[in-house]
Motif scaffolding. Structure first.
Motif, mmCIF file in Angstrom:
data_model
loop_
_atom_site.group_PDB
_atom_site.id
_atom_site.type_symbol
_atom_site.label_atom_id
_atom_site.label_comp_id
_atom_site.label_asym_id
_atom_site.label_seq_id
_atom_site.Cartn_x
_atom_site.Cartn_y
_atom_site.Cartn_z
ATOM 1 N N GLY A 15 -4.584 -14.513 7.143
ATOM 2 C CA GLY A 15 -4.996 -13.124 7.023
ATOM 3 C C GLY A 15 -4.435 -12.313 8.170
ATOM 4 N N GLN A 16 -4.162 -11.033 7.895
ATOM 5 C CA GLN A 16 -3.608 -10.163 8.926
ATOM 6 C C GLN A 16 -4.022 -8.724 8.650
ATOM 7 O OE1 GLN A 16 0.593 -10.625 10.053
ATOM 8 N NE2 GLN A 16 0.814 -8.425 9.802
ATOM 9 N N TRP A 17 -4.318 -8.004 9.723
ATOM 10 C CA TRP A 17 -4.556 -6.562 9.645
ATOM 11 C C TRP A 17 -3.693 -5.901 10.708
ATOM 12 C CZ3 TRP A 17 -7.889 -3.722 13.335
ATOM 13 C CH2 TRP A 17 -7.901 -2.357 13.063
ATOM 14 N N ILE A 25 -3.353 -11.120 2.870
ATOM 15 C CA ILE A 25 -4.092 -12.373 2.697
ATOM 16 C C ILE A 25 -3.199 -13.311 1.903
ATOM 17 C CG2 ILE A 25 -6.104 -13.486 1.658
ATOM 18 C CD1 ILE A 25 -7.599 -10.837 2.058
ATOM 19 N N GLY A 26 -3.112 -14.558 2.321
ATOM 20 C CA GLY A 26 -2.296 -15.538 1.618
ATOM 21 C C GLY A 26 -3.004 -16.871 1.500
ATOM 22 N N LEU A 27 -2.807 -17.527 0.374
ATOM 23 C CA LEU A 27 -3.345 -18.862 0.115
ATOM 24 C C LEU A 27 -2.210 -19.700 -0.450
ATOM 25 C CD1 LEU A 27 -5.763 -20.796 -0.100
ATOM 26 C CD2 LEU A 27 -6.213 -19.809 -2.350
ATOM 27 N N ASN A 28 -1.999 -20.899 0.117
ATOM 28 C CA ASN A 28 -0.855 -21.725 -0.251
ATOM 29 C C ASN A 28 -1.268 -23.189 -0.245
ATOM 30 O OD1 ASN A 28 1.449 -23.517 0.949
ATOM 31 N ND2 ASN A 28 2.502 -21.829 -0.045
ATOM 32 N N LEU A 29 -0.760 -23.954 -1.199
ATOM 33 C CA LEU A 29 -0.914 -25.405 -1.218
ATOM 34 C C LEU A 29 0.471 -26.031 -1.203
ATOM 35 C CD1 LEU A 29 -3.677 -25.932 -3.915
ATOM 36 C CD2 LEU A 29 -3.911 -26.290 -1.449
ATOM 37 N N TRP A 57 -1.836 -11.436 -1.361
ATOM 38 C CA TRP A 57 -2.357 -10.106 -1.661
ATOM 39 C C TRP A 57 -2.003 -9.211 -0.495
ATOM 40 C CZ3 TRP A 57 -6.184 -7.131 0.847
ATOM 41 C CH2 TRP A 57 -6.620 -6.005 0.137
ATOM 42 N N ASP A 58 -1.346 -8.082 -0.781
ATOM 43 C CA ASP A 58 -0.932 -7.115 0.238
ATOM 44 C C ASP A 58 -1.513 -5.754 -0.137
ATOM 45 O OD1 ASP A 58 0.717 -9.248 0.974
ATOM 46 O OD2 ASP A 58 2.473 -8.383 0.017
ATOM 47 N N PHE A 77 0.094 1.105 -1.321
ATOM 48 C CA PHE A 77 0.287 0.228 -2.481
ATOM 49 C C PHE A 77 -0.649 -0.967 -2.390
ATOM 50 C CE2 PHE A 77 3.206 -1.386 0.731
ATOM 51 C CZ PHE A 77 2.944 -2.750 0.708
ATOM 52 N N THR A 78 -0.823 -1.632 -3.518
ATOM 53 C CA THR A 78 -1.465 -2.938 -3.598
ATOM 54 C C THR A 78 -0.507 -3.837 -4.350
ATOM 55 O OG1 THR A 78 -3.671 -1.966 -3.658
ATOM 56 C CG2 THR A 78 -3.467 -4.228 -4.432
ATOM 57 N N ARG A 79 -0.293 -5.047 -3.810
ATOM 58 C CA ARG A 79 0.660 -5.969 -4.433
ATOM 59 C C ARG A 79 0.022 -7.345 -4.526
ATOM 60 N NH1 ARG A 79 6.044 -5.792 -1.428
ATOM 61 N NH2 ARG A 79 4.682 -6.382 0.271
#
Length: 134
Positions: free
Chosen positions: A67-69, A89-93, A109-110, A121-123
């Motif tokens: 996560g980053q802000w 926010i990122g989730l990775n396996l 999610w950006d 924007f939302t991506r």
């Protein structure tokens, strides 16, 4: 600039990282002031908080959460003093097939909230892949 970071290992192959970064950086917006054509928006002052967790689920499967802000203020020109807030926010396996091959699946999610018109924007991104390392 300032970059403060730390890592805490809570199990072999599993750790938490986090930090704070402050710097001035170039921007993709270049616009002159209406009252002074030689006064351009060229950079931003940015403060960033970030954290990630890497967790070894099994010897071959690892999960990642990040996560980053980032809060940025424009300097000069038309956008002087206006603000961007970027959330990531990122989730990775990752599944390690062998020493040199792995496969990944993930979601990012950006979200950019901006004082600049039509910039926000939302991506949502989903990805899957295979990588080779030598």
């Amino acid at each position: 600039f300032v970059d403060l970071a730390g890592t805490y290992t809570y199990l072999p192959g599993s750790y938490v990282q986090g930090g704070f970064r402050y710097d001035r950086n170039p921007t993709d917006i270049v616009a002159s002031s209406p009252s002074n054509a030689s006064d351009f928006t060229l950079d931003q002052e940015s403060s960033t908080l970030y954290a990630s967790v890497t967790h070894k689920i099994t010897p071959k499967l690892t999960g990642f959460l990040l996560g980053q802000w980032q809060h940025s203020t424009f300097f000069g020109g038309l956008y002087d003093g206006q603000v961007d807030d970027l959330f990531l926010i990122g989730l990775n396996l990752e599944y390690r097939i062998s020493q040199h091959w792995s496969s990944e699946i993930g979601y990012n999610w950006d979200r950019l909230v901006s004082d600049v018109d039509f910039r926000g924007f939302t991506r949502n991104r989903v990805y899957i892949g295979v990588s080779a390392t030598y």
